[in-house]
Design an enzyme around this catalytic site. Structure first.
Site, short mmCIF file in Angstrom:
data_model
loop_
_atom_site.label_atom_id
_atom_site.label_comp_id
_atom_site.label_asym_id
_atom_site.label_seq_id
_atom_site.Cartn_x
_atom_site.Cartn_y
_atom_site.Cartn_z
N GLY A 13 0.75 -1.16 0.08
CA GLY A 13 0.01 0.01 -0.14
C GLY A 13 0.88 1.29 -0.03
N GLN A 14 0.12 2.30 0.10
CA GLN A 14 0.90 3.63 0.00
C GLN A 14 1.79 3.76 1.06
OE1 GLN A 14 -0.71 8.06 -0.28
NE2 GLN A 14 -0.88 7.69 2.04
N ASP A 15 1.34 3.43 2.46
CA ASP A 15 2.30 3.88 3.52
C ASP A 15 3.38 2.81 3.64
OD1 ASP A 15 0.60 5.95 3.98
OD2 ASP A 15 -0.12 5.20 6.03
N ALA A 83 -1.70 -3.45 7.08
CA ALA A 83 -2.80 -4.10 6.31
C ALA A 83 -4.26 -3.88 7.00
CB ALA A 83 -2.31 -5.76 6.68
N THR A 127 -6.66 5.82 13.06
CA THR A 127 -7.30 6.81 12.20
C THR A 127 -8.02 8.09 12.62
OG1 THR A 127 -8.68 7.06 10.13
CG2 THR A 127 -8.97 5.16 11.65
N GLU A 129 -10.68 8.83 11.38
CA GLU A 129 -11.98 8.56 11.17
C GLU A 129 -12.74 8.14 12.53
OE1 GLU A 129 -14.09 7.99 8.17
OE2 GLU A 129 -12.54 9.71 7.70
N TYR A 152 -15.70 0.86 8.91
CA TYR A 152 -14.16 1.07 8.79
C TYR A 152 -13.60 1.62 10.04
CZ TYR A 152 -9.55 3.32 7.93
OH TYR A 152 -8.33 3.55 8.07
N LYS A 156 -11.76 -0.02 13.10
CA LYS A 156 -10.14 0.83 13.68
C LYS A 156 -10.17 1.08 15.26
CE LYS A 156 -7.27 0.76 10.11
NZ LYS A 156 -5.98 0.44 10.09
N HIS A 182 -3.39 11.31 4.76
CA HIS A 182 -2.19 11.65 4.24
C HIS A 182 -2.17 11.18 2.95
CE1 HIS A 182 -1.84 8.38 6.87
NE2 HIS A 182 -1.04 7.95 6.08
#
Ligand code: NAP
Ligand code: F7E
Length: 344
Positions: A13-15, A83, A127, A129, A152, A156, A182
């Site tokens: 993934g991105q991070d 993940a 997050t 969120e 989600y 989290k 980000h």
């Protein structure tokens, strides 16, 4: 050079890509865990030129046994758990799967660390969120209340609280980064910033005429992903584990981000109408460049998120640098270069 070993879940993934590059630069041996795929999922690592420097292994977060084996095989000093089913909109369609990967997956990891080698330091990708709409008026910090607004966010929050529990109950070095949005050119194309940068380039190249979006009023505190991974690593270097908000302290609307992205190619948008009838129009020729499609509305959305990164600044010495107009321009310019050489 550190000589340390790190295991990153969600390496594709991105991070995962940006943190791996950061840790390699610090002299870490980096183990990258990804789930089985029918194709090559290492595109981001290749784009950063680090795919061959990562020691790759397969880990599915729904499967306890392979997480445990990965820890035994890699003997890491630090584990970064990225993940996740990370797309908020999709979590409304897949609430059980999202809970399994994000919530139980993190717990499987924590339990494996406790059993295999409890000295391993753990970073959990929490997050903003989790805050939901609790921070309409001010900057959200580590003591702000959590009011999750999506499957989600609930998943989290569960893993976030498990991290706190393993820290308290077992004295493990577990930290959560409560990261606000980000972004980067490596962002998945379904997320709003990359959807816009990709769309701007497609319009400039004559492949489409407009971008269809959902809630234009939503405000997010957007920062640059390569800067945020530095804070994650810094958390695990502290003697004492903890939770840290990582954010810029400034929020912008989706509409603002679209303005910045189009400005990067010299297009000025003007906005007309309201709600589903709102459009963003090219001021030079009247062409509609942004329109609303209700299919992108979510069953519940967070209207405004803005963080207060004071603790990260004071205790980690971390500061954000890139502004949102700079971020939008970086993403548009990178997508333009990719289009010109045919990589998107
Ligand atoms: P991302 O690009 O969506 O990457 C998620 C990673 O998780 C991918 O490598 C994905 O693998 C992997 N994954 C998904 N399901 C899996 C499963 N069942 N088993 C094993 N791996 C699985 O997300 P990101 O933007 O890098 O974010 C990293 C983490 O930070 C995520 O946990 C996200 O929820 C959290 N976070 C992100 C932000 C943000 O603004 N980016 C903010 C706060 C928190 P595939 O490549 O195979 O799909
Ligand atoms: O949406 C609105 C949408 O999907 C941002 C993940 O990394 O950050 C990310 O979650 C806002 C929302 O990110 C479209 O309704 C309007 O209000 O880019 P996004 P997100 O949901 O904030 C957090 C911190 C994470 O932890 C997550 O893993 O933009 N929006 N129109 C739209 N969003 C999308 N995707 N597509 C639209 O067409």
């Amino acid at each position: 050079m550190s000589g340390k070993r790190a295991l990153i879940t969600g390496i594709t993934g991105q991070d995962g890509a940006y943190l791996a590059r950061h840790l390699l630069e610090l002299g870490y041996t980096v183990f990258g865990a990804s789930r089985r795929s029918s194709g090559d999922s290492t595109g981001r690592l290749k784009e950063l030129g680090i795919a061959d420097d990562i020691r790759a292994l397969k880990v599915e977060m729904c499967e306890y046994s392979n997480i445990r084996r990965a820890l035994i095989e890699c003997e890491p000093d630090e584990v970064y758990n990225f993940a996740a089913q990370s797309f908020v909109a999709e979590s409304f369609a897949q609430p059980l799967y999202t809970s399994d990967v994000n919530g139980l997956g993190a717990t499987r990891l924590l339990e494996s660390v406790r059993e295999v080698a409890p000295h391993i330091r753990v970073y959990q990708a929490s997050t903003s969120e989790m805050f939901g709409n609790s921070g309409a008026r001010g900057g959200l910090d580590e003591s702000s209340p959590f009011r999750p607004m999506s499957p989600y966010a609930v998943s989290k929050l569960y893993s976030h609280q498990m991290i706190g529990l393993y820290r308290e109950a077992y004295g493990m070095h577990c930290s959560s980064g409560i990261l606000f949005n980000h972004e980067s050119p490596l962002r998945g194309v379904e997320f709003i910033t990359r959807k816009i940068s990709d769309g701007v380039v497609a319009i400039q190249r004559g492949h489409r005429d407009r971008i269809m979006l959902g809630n234009l009023n939503a405000e997010r505190d957007w920062g640059a992903a390569p800067e945020y991974v530095v804070a994650m690593h810094a958390m695990l270097q502290k003697d004492t584990p903890g939770d840290y908000v990582v954010a810029t302290g400034i929020s912008h609307s989706v509409r603002d981000f679209a303005n910045f992205a189009f400005q990067a190619v010299g297009v000025q948008l003007e906005w007309y109408g309201e709600g589903v009838d709102e459009v963003g129009v090219d001021s030079a020729n009247g062409a509609i460049r942004i329109a609303v499609d209700p299919k992108y509305f979510r069953p519940a959305d967070i209207e405004r998120l803005r963080g207060n990164p004071a603790r990260a600044r004071a205790e980690l010495g971390w500061q954000p640098k890139m502004t949102v107009p700079e971020l939008a321009a970086w993403m548009v310019e990178t997508d333009m270069r990719r289009a010109e050489v045919g990589t998107i």
